[in-house]
Design a protein around this motif. Structure first.
Motif, PDB file in Angstrom:
ATOM      1  N   LEU A 157       0.830  -1.209   0.000  1.00 47.92           N
ATOM      2  CA  LEU A 157       0.000   0.000   0.000  1.00 47.92           C
ATOM      3  C   LEU A 157       0.867   1.264   0.000  1.00 47.92           C
ATOM      4  O   LEU A 157       0.556   2.257  -0.669  1.00 47.92           O
ATOM      5  CB  LEU A 157      -0.926  -0.018   1.218  1.00 47.92           C
ATOM      6  N   SER A 158       1.982   1.169   0.784  1.00 46.36           N
ATOM      7  CA  SER A 158       2.873   2.335   0.845  1.00 46.36           C
ATOM      8  C   SER A 158       3.500   2.636  -0.510  1.00 46.36           C
ATOM      9  O   SER A 158       3.582   3.796  -0.926  1.00 46.36           O
ATOM     10  CB  SER A 158       3.968   2.084   1.889  1.00 46.36           C
ATOM     11  N   PHE A 159       3.943   1.585  -1.195  1.00 44.02           N
ATOM     12  CA  PHE A 159       4.533   1.799  -2.511  1.00 44.02           C
ATOM     13  C   PHE A 159       3.501   2.318  -3.510  1.00 44.02           C
ATOM     14  O   PHE A 159       3.810   3.148  -4.373  1.00 44.02           O
ATOM     15  CB  PHE A 159       5.180   0.513  -3.031  1.00 44.02           C
ATOM     16  N   ALA A 160       2.273   1.849  -3.385  1.00 39.81           N
ATOM     17  CA  ALA A 160       1.212   2.365  -4.256  1.00 39.81           C
ATOM     18  C   ALA A 160       1.005   3.869  -4.022  1.00 39.81           C
ATOM     19  O   ALA A 160       0.819   4.655  -4.969  1.00 39.81           O
ATOM     20  CB  ALA A 160      -0.089   1.608  -4.014  1.00 39.81           C
ATOM     21  N   LEU A 161       1.065   4.241  -2.726  1.00 37.95           N
ATOM     22  CA  LEU A 161       0.905   5.656  -2.397  1.00 37.95           C
ATOM     23  C   LEU A 161       2.067   6.489  -2.950  1.00 37.95           C
ATOM     24  O   LEU A 161       1.876   7.616  -3.438  1.00 37.95           O
ATOM     25  CB  LEU A 161       0.803   5.817  -0.879  1.00 37.95           C
TER      26      LEU A 161
ATOM     27  N   THR B  27       7.202  12.545  -0.262  1.00 37.55           N
ATOM     28  CA  THR B  27       7.543  11.245  -0.857  1.00 37.55           C
ATOM     29  C   THR B  27       8.833  10.685  -0.252  1.00 37.55           C
ATOM     30  O   THR B  27       8.903   9.496   0.119  1.00 37.55           O
ATOM     31  CB  THR B  27       7.710  11.401  -2.384  1.00 37.55           C
ATOM     32  N   ILE B  28       9.852  11.519  -0.157  1.00 36.24           N
ATOM     33  CA  ILE B  28      11.130  11.071   0.414  1.00 36.24           C
ATOM     34  C   ILE B  28      10.955  10.672   1.874  1.00 36.24           C
ATOM     35  O   ILE B  28      11.472   9.628   2.335  1.00 36.24           O
ATOM     36  CB  ILE B  28      12.182  12.182   0.266  1.00 36.24           C
ATOM     37  N   LEU B  29      10.231  11.510   2.641  1.00 39.45           N
ATOM     38  CA  LEU B  29       9.996  11.192   4.052  1.00 39.45           C
ATOM     39  C   LEU B  29       9.235   9.878   4.200  1.00 39.45           C
ATOM     40  O   LEU B  29       9.534   9.051   5.078  1.00 39.45           O
ATOM     41  CB  LEU B  29       9.224  12.349   4.702  1.00 39.45           C
ATOM     42  N   PHE B  30       8.257   9.679   3.333  1.00 31.23           N
ATOM     43  CA  PHE B  30       7.464   8.460   3.395  1.00 31.23           C
ATOM     44  C   PHE B  30       8.330   7.227   3.129  1.00 31.23           C
ATOM     45  O   PHE B  30       8.183   6.179   3.778  1.00 31.23           O
ATOM     46  CB  PHE B  30       6.338   8.548   2.363  1.00 31.23           C
ATOM     47  N   ILE B  31       9.261   7.369   2.171  1.00 31.53           N
ATOM     48  CA  ILE B  31      10.162   6.254   1.870  1.00 31.53           C
ATOM     49  C   ILE B  31      11.044   5.924   3.080  1.00 31.53           C
ATOM     50  O   ILE B  31      11.267   4.756   3.419  1.00 31.53           O
ATOM     51  CB  ILE B  31      11.011   6.594   0.634  1.00 31.53           C
ATOM     52  N   VAL B  32      11.550   6.997   3.720  1.00 28.51           N
ATOM     53  CA  VAL B  32      12.400   6.791   4.900  1.00 28.51           C
ATOM     54  C   VAL B  32      11.627   6.106   6.009  1.00 28.51           C
ATOM     55  O   VAL B  32      12.106   5.137   6.636  1.00 28.51           O
ATOM     56  CB  VAL B  32      12.962   8.153   5.369  1.00 28.51           C
ATOM     57  N   LEU B  33      10.419   6.600   6.305  1.00 25.30           N
ATOM     58  CA  LEU B  33       9.597   5.996   7.365  1.00 25.30           C
ATOM     59  C   LEU B  33       9.246   4.551   7.030  1.00 25.30           C
ATOM     60  O   LEU B  33       9.207   3.680   7.918  1.00 25.30           O
ATOM     61  CB  LEU B  33       8.322   6.815   7.559  1.00 25.30           C
TER      62      LEU B  33
ATOM     63  N   ILE C 249      12.206   2.384   7.817  1.00 23.14           N
ATOM     64  CA  ILE C 249      12.343   2.169   9.265  1.00 23.14           C
ATOM     65  C   ILE C 249      11.307   1.174   9.771  1.00 23.14           C
ATOM     66  O   ILE C 249      11.611   0.268  10.572  1.00 23.14           O
ATOM     67  CB  ILE C 249      12.195   3.516  10.009  1.00 23.14           C
ATOM     68  N   ARG C 250      10.068   1.361   9.261  1.00 22.85           N
ATOM     69  CA  ARG C 250       8.994   0.464   9.692  1.00 22.85           C
ATOM     70  C   ARG C 250       9.289  -0.979   9.315  1.00 22.85           C
ATOM     71  O   ARG C 250       9.072  -1.911  10.097  1.00 22.85           O
ATOM     72  CB  ARG C 250       7.692   0.932   9.021  1.00 22.85           C
ATOM     73  N   VAL C 251       9.787  -1.141   8.106  1.00 24.07           N
ATOM     74  CA  VAL C 251      10.101  -2.492   7.639  1.00 24.07           C
ATOM     75  C   VAL C 251      11.209  -3.112   8.478  1.00 24.07           C
ATOM     76  O   VAL C 251      11.139  -4.279   8.903  1.00 24.07           O
ATOM     77  CB  VAL C 251      10.495  -2.455   6.150  1.00 24.07           C
ATOM     78  N   SER C 252      12.251  -2.300   8.788  1.00 26.73           N
ATOM     79  CA  SER C 252      13.385  -2.839   9.545  1.00 26.73           C
ATOM     80  C   SER C 252      12.993  -3.228  10.976  1.00 26.73           C
ATOM     81  O   SER C 252      13.591  -4.135  11.563  1.00 26.73           O
ATOM     82  CB  SER C 252      14.515  -1.812   9.584  1.00 26.73           C
ATOM     83  N   HIS C 253      11.970  -2.541  11.520  1.00 28.94           N
ATOM     84  CA  HIS C 253      11.557  -2.833  12.898  1.00 28.94           C
ATOM     85  C   HIS C 253      10.593  -3.996  12.989  1.00 28.94           C
ATOM     86  O   HIS C 253      10.432  -4.593  14.060  1.00 28.94           O
ATOM     87  CB  HIS C 253      10.891  -1.597  13.509  1.00 28.94           C
ATOM     88  N   ASN C 254       9.888  -4.294  11.908  1.00 29.79           N
ATOM     89  CA  ASN C 254       8.804  -5.265  11.995  1.00 29.79           C
ATOM     90  C   ASN C 254       9.048  -6.560  11.239  1.00 29.79           C
ATOM     91  O   ASN C 254       8.301  -7.521  11.419  1.00 29.79           O
ATOM     92  CB  ASN C 254       7.501  -4.635  11.488  1.00 29.79           C
ATOM     93  N   VAL C 255      10.053  -6.595  10.398  1.00 35.35           N
ATOM     94  CA  VAL C 255      10.281  -7.808   9.619  1.00 35.35           C
ATOM     95  C   VAL C 255      11.415  -8.615  10.267  1.00 35.35           C
ATOM     96  O   VAL C 255      12.498  -8.083  10.498  1.00 35.35           O
ATOM     97  CB  VAL C 255      10.634  -7.453   8.163  1.00 35.35           C
ATOM     98  N   SER C 256      11.117  -9.853  10.551  1.00 34.15           N
ATOM     99  CA  SER C 256      12.130 -10.730  11.145  1.00 34.15           C
ATOM    100  C   SER C 256      12.352 -11.898  10.202  1.00 34.15           C
ATOM    101  O   SER C 256      11.504 -12.768  10.041  1.00 34.15           O
ATOM    102  CB  SER C 256      11.644 -11.243  12.506  1.00 34.15           C
TER     103      SER C 256
END
Length: 530
Positions: free
Chosen positions: A9-13, A293-299, A302-309
């Protein structure tokens, strides 16, 4: 919602935001084109009204009915063309999509509508003035024809009177004859008023009185002459009356044109202000959307790095995949920015009927010169991206000057030279390094090494290296390309000019670099020829 769906969804946005950036760029281009067409229509109105005024002036000078009718047909043609143009300007300038998203357009601005209504009202005044002048001129020509028919008869009668008087040699009659001849010229060819007519009638009445007891035919001739004088004098006075009315109408037409000039200046200033405000707003939105757009990519990262194991291999694979997508998005953003810069740079060239490849060639030449001059790869690439904006100021130059098929006069040259500062004013407010560089290029690419350029008369190395490089690149390509006002120069003629202008118009070191690597420039030109 799991993390994978959130990422999708984020990439679509992000894609939506990038599309939105592209849409804003399209809107800016669309608005600039619409403004240009609108300015051309206003210029056409002014040209037509000047043509109407010329027909009014020519109608008062014609001596033939057929010519007057021909002028009337030409004026009617102007009226029809004006009505067609007015109908076109009254139509909505945007498609339904543009209207739905609420983008304002110049024609709906109250000040612009008021100025347009002033131009329409002035055109109506010219129509009414011409109708009056046409009727008066028809009437005047009728009187002139009658006058021309009567004048030989009056002249013959006056000759007979002269012969009779001179044969008898009466002093009193000779004096009266002298007054008669004098005032006939005054009446018929100078003043044409009641006062002069009475002065003419005085010697006539005197001769009638003197000869009333004579037995010869002079008295009869004088009586006939008096009646003839009354008729021809009436025609002469009518002609003079019509001339006075015509002069008043001509003065009124001149006042209309003077008023049009004031309205056109105010209209141009209003359009420029509206266009500038609109483009500034669109650019601000571009910057905001880009930042989001840049901020969204950064966030997102970060979200992916914190939640994906995942396992190490999976993490590395996912990171590589994510980086590739991020890089692709960054490249897309960079490509969009480059495309916007090249598009904006091409606008000034397109308005002056030059090819889009001109800015591409100039960009390549500037990078070549920058690298051989000693700038690093990154700065040279930045200059390549900024140099297409060197003539963006031509957006603000009227088409009658920009596309004139010949040499400019002094006033037109002064107007044309303002494009350097206009381009600088458009770009100077940006905090982006690339646009700051473009502002320098726009302002200084017409400065000369000897200090005789414009707008600031800088000389030598006081001129920024970006301006010196772009100046040489722009002139090389401009001279070798055909323009509306000149054919393309032969290479030998260009090379001779560069040698002559070394240390005058151009930085001598850059001229030396140009000739040392001439084969590179010629190959680049061949690859990007029109």
């Amino acid at each position: 919602m799991n993390i994978r769906n959130k990422v999708k969804l984020s990439f679509a946005l992000i894609i939506v935001l990038l599309l939105f950036l592209g849409m804003i760029s399209g809107i800016i281009t669309f608005q600039i084109k619409g403004n240009s067409n609108f300015r051309e229509s206003i210029s056409a109105i002014l040209i037509m009204q000047e043509g109407m005024n010329e027909i009014i002036l020519e109608s008062t000078k014609t001596t033939e009915i057929t010519k007057l009718e021909q002028l009337h047909e030409e004026f009617s043609t102007y009226e029809k063309r004006f009505e067609d143009l007015r109908a076109m300007l009254s139509a909505s300038p945007h498609g339904s999509f543009i209207r739905y998203i609420g983008i304002p357009h110049i024609q709906k601005d109250e000040a612009v509508k008021r100025y347009l209504n002033d131009l329409y009202a002035n055109e109506h005044r010219l129509e009414l003035l011409y109708d009056d002048i046409f009727k008066l001129e028809r009437e005047k020509l009728d009187y002139v024809n009658l006058f021309n028919a009567l004048y030989p008869e009056e002249n013959n009668a006056r000759v007979k009177i002269k012969e009779h008087i001179l044969d008898h040699n009466h002093i009193e009659q000779i004096k009266a004859l002298s007054d008669l001849r004098y005032y006939s010229k005054e009446m018929l060819y100078q003043h044409g008023n009641e006062e002069t007519l009475q002065k003419w009638m005085t010697p006539i009445d005197k001769l009638i009185h003197i000869t009333q007891k004579d037995t010869d035919e002079l008295h009869t001739i004088m009586l006939h002459y008096k009646e003839l004088v009354r008729v021809i004098a009436e025609k002469a006075m009518k002609i003079e009356e019509i001339k006075v009315i015509e002069n008043t109408a001509i003065n009124q037409a001149s006042e209309v044109l003077d008023d049009n000039k004031k309205v056109s200046i105010a209209l141009e200033e209003t359009i420029s202000a509206l266009s500038s405000n609109f483009i500034d707003q669109m650019r601000l939105i571009q910057l905001l959307v880009g930042a989001v757009t840049i901020l969204f990519i950064v966030l997102l990262a970060i979200r992916v790095s914190h939640n994906v194991s995942l396992t190490m291999d999976e993490v590395e694979a996912k990171i590589d995949e994510g980086l590739e997508e991020v890089n692709a998005l960054n490249r897309e953003i960079e490509d969009t920015q480059k495309e916007v810069l090249f598009t904006m740079g091409s606008i000034g060239e397109t308005r002056s009927q030059e090819t889009g490849n001109h800015v591409k060639r100039v960009a390549e030449y500037t990078k070549i010169l920058a690298l051989y001059y000693g700038l690093d790869e990154e700065e040279a690439e930045m200059l390549k991206l900024a140099s297409p904006m060197h003539d963006i100021g031509k957006i603000g130059i009227p088409d009658r000057v920009l596309n004139k098929p010949g040499r400019f006069d002094e006033d037109e040259r002064e107007i044309m030279n303002t494009h350097a500062m206009l381009g600088y004013e458009m770009l100077k407010h940006s905090q982006r390094q690339l646009l700051k560089m473009a502002a320098i290029v726009a302002r200084e690419h017409h400065e000369r090494y000897d200090g005789k350029g414009y707008p600031d008369q800088k000389s030598g190395e006081d001129i920024h290296i970006y301006g010196r490089i772009t100046a040489l690149a722009d002139v090389f390509d401009a001279l070798g390309s055909a323009r509306i006002y000149k054919p393309a120069w032969e290479d030998e003629k260009i090379f001779a000019l560069f040698k002559e202008e070394r240390g005058k118009q151009f930085d001598p070191r850059l001229v030396d670099i140009f000739f040392e690597h001439l084969d590179v420039f010629l190959e680049t030109r061949e690859n990007l020829k029109d």
